[in-house]
Design an enzyme around this catalytic site. Structure first.
Site, PDB file in Angstrom:
ATOM      1  N   TYR A   1      -2.007 -12.075   2.068  1.00 26.91           N
ATOM      2  CA  TYR A   1      -3.060 -12.358   1.098  1.00 26.91           C
ATOM      3  C   TYR A   1      -2.943 -13.749   0.478  1.00 26.91           C
ATOM      4  O   TYR A   1      -3.883 -14.208  -0.167  1.00 26.91           O
ATOM      5  CB  TYR A   1      -3.053 -11.325  -0.034  1.00 26.91           C
ATOM      6  CG  TYR A   1      -3.185  -9.887   0.388  1.00 26.91           C
ATOM      7  CD1 TYR A   1      -3.626  -9.522   1.668  1.00 26.91           C
ATOM      8  CD2 TYR A   1      -2.862  -8.862  -0.497  1.00 26.91           C
ATOM      9  CE1 TYR A   1      -3.728  -8.200   2.041  1.00 26.91           C
ATOM     10  CE2 TYR A   1      -2.962  -7.529  -0.138  1.00 26.91           C
ATOM     11  CZ  TYR A   1      -3.389  -7.203   1.133  1.00 26.91           C
ATOM     12  OH  TYR A   1      -3.484  -5.892   1.497  1.00 26.91           O
TER      13      TYR A   1
ATOM     14  N   LEU B   1     -13.362   2.047  -1.609  1.00 28.65           N
ATOM     15  CA  LEU B   1     -14.815   2.017  -1.811  1.00 28.65           C
ATOM     16  C   LEU B   1     -15.527   1.525  -0.552  1.00 28.65           C
ATOM     17  O   LEU B   1     -16.696   1.153  -0.601  1.00 28.65           O
ATOM     18  CB  LEU B   1     -15.162   1.114  -3.003  1.00 28.65           C
ATOM     19  CG  LEU B   1     -14.428   1.447  -4.309  1.00 28.65           C
ATOM     20  CD1 LEU B   1     -14.821   0.470  -5.412  1.00 28.65           C
ATOM     21  CD2 LEU B   1     -14.700   2.882  -4.739  1.00 28.65           C
TER      22      LEU B   1
ATOM     23  N   ASN C   1     -12.740   1.457 -13.040  1.00 27.43           N
ATOM     24  CA  ASN C   1     -12.096   2.179 -11.951  1.00 27.43           C
ATOM     25  C   ASN C   1     -10.987   3.093 -12.455  1.00 27.43           C
ATOM     26  O   ASN C   1     -10.761   4.177 -11.912  1.00 27.43           O
ATOM     27  CB  ASN C   1     -11.521   1.196 -10.932  1.00 27.43           C
ATOM     28  CG  ASN C   1     -12.600   0.547 -10.078  1.00 27.43           C
ATOM     29  OD1 ASN C   1     -13.746   0.988 -10.071  1.00 27.43           O
ATOM     30  ND2 ASN C   1     -12.223  -0.489  -9.367  1.00 27.43           N
TER      31      ASN C   1
END
Length: 265
Positions: free
Chosen positions: A42, A181, A230
């Site tokens: 990442y 999601l 969330n």
């Protein structure tokens, strides 16, 4: 070492801007998250570390996970790059160190003992794997001295991973679900949205609550107000009928496609 508690976490894949990433991690921890997931791939470990350091939260209360890049899975590279990850994170250890993908430089017999060594040295408290097939997962269990604490895979209401969920229960590790999601696809899914509307539940909260109810630890990526929203999934009371309706949705294809030849070897 006691079993690893893995609560709902913050995923950081795609949080490329260092300032935004650090601020999001800090906000998540101060909103009650206690699990932060990153990876060498990442390219944001330093920002994640800044966010952890800035939060008014005890480090010992936070599960910090990172993953070794597939190209860094030769034994010497595992050892060297994990130390580099710790330097970027500003930590002396991580709670959970994953094999990111069983591809590229991955060789079970050579790679996995290096993870055992890092655990024995105190640089990683627990070992995990990510994106493994059931066969590769069982092979890893035979080679590793350390128990596998977690297996991270894509998991969401249209890609529910029943086989890997059952295997996690059988082998006593936690299944961690990334892209819970479906990378936003659920917000355009008419059937899923109808379930959420019937139960007066925001779609994101329903998806995350479904995962938690099915013994999956979701790690949604979010910024801004979505971070706190969330986390409502931890406390929301979703009727079992709604969860069953999610289970009845037609399965779809996974959204994250690795090198299929390597995945299916």
């Amino acid at each position: 070492m006691p079993p690893l508690d893995l609560p709902l976490g913050l995923g950081t894949s795609g949080l490329d801007d260092p300032e935004t990433c650090a601020a999001t991690v800090t906000a998540a921890l101060e909103a009650g998250y206690r699990h932060v997931d990153t990876a060498q791939m990442y390219d944001n470990e330093a920002a994640v570390g800044e966010g952890i350091a800035a939060a008014a939260v005890d480090r010992e209360d936070v599960v910090v996970a990172t993953k070794v890049h597939p190209e860094n899975l030769a034994p010497d590279d595992v050892r060297e790059t994990t130390r580099e990850s710790l330097d970027r994170l500003g930590l002396d250890r991580v709670d959970l160190l994953y094999v990111h993908w069983p591809i590229a430089a991955y060789d079970a017999a050579a790679t996995l003992p290096a993870f055992d060594e890092l655990r024995e040295e105190g640089l990683a408290d627990h070992v995990g794997v990510s994106n493994f097939t059931p066969e590769l997962l069982r092979e890893a269990r035979e080679i590793l001295d350390a128990p596998i604490a977690a297996h991270q895979v894509e998991c969401h209401p249209r890609f529910r991973q029943p086989e890997l969920r059952a295997l996690a229960a059988e082998l006593d590790h936690r299944l961690v679900g990334y892209s819970p999601l479906a990378r936003g696809d659920l917000f355009d899914d008419a059937e899923f949205l109808a379930i959420a509307e019937r139960n007066d539940c925001p779609p994101a909260v329903l998806a995350l609550a479904w995962a938690l109810a099915r013994d999956v630890t979701p790690i949604p990526k979010a910024t801004g107000d979505h971070v706190a929203e969330n986390r409502r999934a931890v406390d929301v009371d979703v009727p079992e009928t709604a969860l069953d309706a999610v289970d009845a949705l037609t399965p779809g294809a996974r959204r994250i496609d690795p090198d299929d030849a390597a995945w299916n070897r």
